[in-house]
Structures are given as C-alpha cells and as structure tokens.
Scaffold this active site. Structure first.
Site, PDB file in Angstrom:
ATOM      1  N   VAL A  12      13.870  45.355 -71.127  1.00  0.00           N
ATOM      2  CA  VAL A  12      12.706  44.481 -71.082  1.00  0.00           C
ATOM      3  C   VAL A  12      12.777  43.576 -69.856  1.00  0.00           C
ATOM      4  O   VAL A  12      11.762  43.297 -69.211  1.00  0.00           O
ATOM      5  CB  VAL A  12      12.584  43.649 -72.375  1.00  0.00           C
ATOM      6  CG1 VAL A  12      11.413  42.675 -72.286  1.00  0.00           C
ATOM      7  CG2 VAL A  12      12.377  44.577 -73.566  1.00  0.00           C
ATOM      8  N   ARG A  37      28.789  40.134 -67.923  1.00  0.00           N
ATOM      9  CA  ARG A  37      28.886  41.544 -67.526  1.00  0.00           C
ATOM     10  C   ARG A  37      27.901  41.901 -66.421  1.00  0.00           C
ATOM     11  O   ARG A  37      28.198  42.724 -65.560  1.00  0.00           O
ATOM     12  CB  ARG A  37      28.652  42.458 -68.736  1.00  0.00           C
ATOM     13  CG  ARG A  37      29.685  42.329 -69.835  1.00  0.00           C
ATOM     14  CD  ARG A  37      29.480  43.392 -70.908  1.00  0.00           C
ATOM     15  NE  ARG A  37      28.121  43.374 -71.438  1.00  0.00           N
ATOM     16  CZ  ARG A  37      27.714  42.562 -72.411  1.00  0.00           C
ATOM     17  NH1 ARG A  37      28.577  41.696 -72.952  1.00  0.00           N
ATOM     18  NH2 ARG A  37      26.478  42.613 -72.865  1.00  0.00           N
ATOM     19  N   SER A  38      26.724  41.300 -66.457  1.00  0.00           N
ATOM     20  CA  SER A  38      25.703  41.651 -65.463  1.00  0.00           C
ATOM     21  C   SER A  38      25.643  40.671 -64.296  1.00  0.00           C
ATOM     22  O   SER A  38      24.995  40.954 -63.284  1.00  0.00           O
ATOM     23  CB  SER A  38      24.328  41.726 -66.132  1.00  0.00           C
ATOM     24  OG  SER A  38      23.994  40.506 -66.751  1.00  0.00           O
ATOM     25  N   CYS A 128       7.129  44.049 -81.401  1.00  0.00           N
ATOM     26  CA  CYS A 128       6.317  45.058 -80.725  1.00  0.00           C
ATOM     27  C   CYS A 128       5.329  45.747 -81.669  1.00  0.00           C
ATOM     28  O   CYS A 128       4.163  45.968 -81.308  1.00  0.00           O
ATOM     29  CB  CYS A 128       7.217  46.090 -80.058  1.00  0.00           C
ATOM     30  SG  CYS A 128       8.529  46.748 -81.119  1.00  0.00           S
ATOM     31  N   GLN A 155       8.138  54.731 -84.422  1.00  0.00           N
ATOM     32  CA  GLN A 155       8.671  53.886 -83.375  1.00  0.00           C
ATOM     33  C   GLN A 155       9.641  54.618 -82.445  1.00  0.00           C
ATOM     34  O   GLN A 155      10.578  55.268 -82.888  1.00  0.00           O
ATOM     35  CB  GLN A 155       9.351  52.662 -83.991  1.00  0.00           C
ATOM     36  CG  GLN A 155       8.357  51.790 -84.753  1.00  0.00           C
ATOM     37  CD  GLN A 155       8.961  50.565 -85.391  1.00  0.00           C
ATOM     38  OE1 GLN A 155       8.635  50.221 -86.522  1.00  0.00           O
ATOM     39  NE2 GLN A 155       9.840  49.870 -84.681  1.00  0.00           N
ATOM     40  N   GLY A 159      12.509  50.943 -78.583  1.00  0.00           N
ATOM     41  CA  GLY A 159      12.572  49.734 -79.380  1.00  0.00           C
ATOM     42  C   GLY A 159      13.981  49.254 -79.630  1.00  0.00           C
ATOM     43  O   GLY A 159      14.203  48.086 -79.962  1.00  0.00           O
ATOM     44  N   ARG A 233      11.717  55.380 -87.269  1.00  0.00           N
ATOM     45  CA  ARG A 233      12.143  55.694 -85.909  1.00  0.00           C
ATOM     46  C   ARG A 233      11.937  57.189 -85.673  1.00  0.00           C
ATOM     47  O   ARG A 233      12.334  58.020 -86.504  1.00  0.00           O
ATOM     48  CB  ARG A 233      13.616  55.341 -85.715  1.00  0.00           C
ATOM     49  CG  ARG A 233      14.083  55.441 -84.274  1.00  0.00           C
ATOM     50  CD  ARG A 233      13.572  54.291 -83.420  1.00  0.00           C
ATOM     51  NE  ARG A 233      14.202  53.033 -83.768  1.00  0.00           N
ATOM     52  CZ  ARG A 233      13.823  51.851 -83.295  1.00  0.00           C
ATOM     53  NH1 ARG A 233      12.801  51.771 -82.460  1.00  0.00           N
ATOM     54  NH2 ARG A 233      14.446  50.743 -83.662  1.00  0.00           N
ATOM     55  N   HIS A 240       5.100  53.212 -79.164  1.00  0.00           N
ATOM     56  CA  HIS A 240       5.062  53.256 -80.621  1.00  0.00           C
ATOM     57  C   HIS A 240       3.685  53.712 -81.086  1.00  0.00           C
ATOM     58  O   HIS A 240       2.660  53.407 -80.462  1.00  0.00           O
ATOM     59  CB  HIS A 240       5.308  51.863 -81.216  1.00  0.00           C
ATOM     60  CG  HIS A 240       6.703  51.359 -81.069  1.00  0.00           C
ATOM     61  ND1 HIS A 240       7.760  52.130 -80.635  1.00  0.00           N
ATOM     62  CD2 HIS A 240       7.224  50.113 -81.317  1.00  0.00           C
ATOM     63  CE1 HIS A 240       8.860  51.391 -80.631  1.00  0.00           C
ATOM     64  NE2 HIS A 240       8.564  50.176 -81.035  1.00  0.00           N
TER      65      HIS A 240
END
Length: 334
Positions: A12, A37-38, A128, A155, A159, A233, A240
């Site tokens: 996202v 970590r990022s 969502c 979905q 997601g 799912r 979705h």
C-alpha cells in the site's frame, strides 16, 4: 503540501506513491518512513530518489501537512501522537481507530464532510471490502433507505499484502512442479482453492473482516443498516469482488437502480450486452480507480430486494486511492 508516508516499503505504501503521482497531487516535500528493516532503502517519486527513514518516537513530523499511514494497527496506535503532535493530519489505513467515536471513518463519495471534524487529527481509511460496498450502497440509499444487506465477498490475495500475492504465484509454480505448496500467509492453500476465512474468528462465529463490514458500514453511512457478510479469499491477485443483496424500505426497480448507479460519483456501471457477457471482473478492474457495478437485478426472494455485483481494485480504491481522495477533499474544503 508536505507529505509523509509511514509504511513506505509495503504494497500500500508503494501504491500511495503511484496514486499521488497519477492524481497530480501537490507534493512540495515528501518523507518516507518504515521499520528498521526497510530504513535506508530508496524509492523514486517523480524522478527523485527518497530514502526511507526509520520510524521512531524521535521522528520529527513538524511541517508535515498530511501523513498517510499503512504499517499496521499496532504501529498506528503506538506512533499516532508522534505523527500528529505538530498538526499533521494522519490518514490511517489500519483498523486501529476506525470505530473510535472521535475519529471520522471516511469514503469521500459517501461522507466526505465527516473528515472536516477530527478532534485527534486522525481520519480512518475504512476496510477495503467496506469501501467498495458503501460506494455502491450509497447510490441506492439516495432512492430508498436500505434496511439490510447480505454480502458474499471474493477477496484477492492482495488484501493480505505483497508477500501474499507472491505466495499465491509460488503455490501455482510449486504445484506444477509436483512440490508441496508453501502455506504461510493464509489458513490453507489458496491456489486452486477458496478459503471462507478472512481475519480471525470472533465469538459469534463471524470473522473480524465480516464484522468490520457490519460496523464500518453503519458508521460511514450514519445508518441503522444491518449487514451480514461471508468473506472468502479467492485465488485472484488483486481486485475484490462482492455479490450484494439489499432490502430497501420501498421496492426499487431495476431501472431506478441502473439510473442511480450510472449517475453516482466513483461508480462505473457495466451493463450486460445482448449475449449477457458484460459485467465487472477482477481481471479488468485491477490497477484501475473506479468501483464497478453490474449484474443488477431484482431479488427473487424479496419483493423489496435488489441484487448486484461490485468489483474494485483492493490496493487502489480499497486502500491508497481512497486515502488520497480524503486528502484531496480536505484541500478542496478546508
């Protein structure tokens, strides 16, 4: 505008960058935040490279106008005060504050004005599945009050994040190679399968995802509407789909519904052709902005009922785009 993105390395977070660019959002200064970590990784936005900073309680958000946060409920709760203390508006994509009475929960096409009253300078970005449903429901609500909704969701893997999309791809590859598929992100193998289990189960037998659709819809629409959901799912990468049945106070004809859908902001009506083959599908909706609606028909089991099919890109309208649209609403109306 001075913009921050918290959770910049996630699916996202990356979508925020794309949507801000696509929407020609006015960005004067941009700061990216992430976990240890990022931190140190770089991302490119409008031809310029930005380094992800590690989020901490010492992070300085002074001068930030809007902070888009998508790093999970725990991070949002822990760092909300750090992010907002200097006046930044926090548009939060997690479930952390959605049902708090002093935090507006906003889908701009439905209740944009709610964003203007935000005591804590936090605005909730809904779930969502709820977002795309209420955009469609709002069109019918304007004709006749909706008493109840039954919805079955289909979905996509998106997601559950970028790693879930990777897992779905890998499962198909592993199965084709005769290997046992890796199952980490989902309760069961998703490839060649459906899983009627999104989020954890609650005491009433519904999952948290299903209860989000009940509670969030009522808050967004300022309504006593009742929603009964089954969330599933499916082995789709992104976008979705939802099969929706509504019961209104007075009977609404298909013709009325089609006109309402066709004239509603954020909705694209896909009407059937002579062969009955035109309808929204996740493959077509992926990486697009609107909420698509089709298969509009009377509910044969309810004289006051309508049934229709709704599809939208989960990462876009279901997350990043809706948040950016909230920010656009604030700029236009503040």
């Amino acid at each position: 505008m001075n913009i921050a993105i918290v959770g910049a390395s996630g699916a996202v977070g990356q979508e925020f960058l794309r949507v801000l660019d696509e929407q020609n959002f006015p960005v004067d200064n941009l700061r990216l935040f992430g976990s240890s970590r990022s931190a140190g990784q770089t991302r490119t936005f409008r031809g310029k490279e930005y380094t992800i900073e590690e989020l901490s309680h010492d992070s300085d958000f002074s001068g930030i106008d809007i902070a888009f946060t998508s790093a999970g409920a725990g991070v949002s709760k822990e760092y909300a005060e750090t992010i907002t203390r200097h006046g930044a508006v926090m548009i939060d994509n997690s479930s952390a504050f959605r049902m708090d009475s002093d935090v507006p929960l906003v889908v701009p096409e439905v209740n944009g004005a709610d964003a203007l009253t935000r005591p804590r300078n936090i605005i909730g970005n809904p779930n969502c599945t709820t977002i795309q449903m209420v955009v469609a429901l709002n069109a019918i609500e304007k004709i006749s009050h909706i008493r109840r909704v039954h919805v079955a969701t289909y979905q996509a893997a998106s997601g559950a994040g970028a790693s879930a999309m990777d897992e779905l791809r890998e499962q198909y590859s592993q199965i084709e190679r005769g290997e046992q598929p890796t199952v980490k992100k989902f309760a069961h193998q998703l490839a060649y399968n459906l899983i009627p289990h999104v989020d954890v189960f609650t005491d009433n037998g519904y999952t948290k995802e299903e209860m989000k659709m009940y509670n969030e819809t009522r808050k967004i629409m300022h309504s006593d509407i009742r929603v009964s959901a089954t969330c599933v799912r499916v082995p789709v990468l992104r976008a979705h789909s939802e099969a929706i049945w509504v019961e209104t106070e007075r009977p609404v004809s298909v013709e009325e519904a089609l006109e309402a859908f066709g004239n509603s902001e954020g909705l694209v009506l896909v009407e059937e052709n002579a062969q009955g083959k035109a309808y929204p599908m996740p493959l077509d909706a992926a990486d697009t902005d609107p909420v698509y609606v089709g298969r509009v028909r009377k509910d044969l089991a309810d004289d006051r009922g309508l049934s229709f099919w709704v599809v939208a890109d989960q990462i876009k309208k279901g997350a990043a785009l809706n948040a950016v649209q909230i920010a656009q609403y604030l700029i236009k109306n503040s």
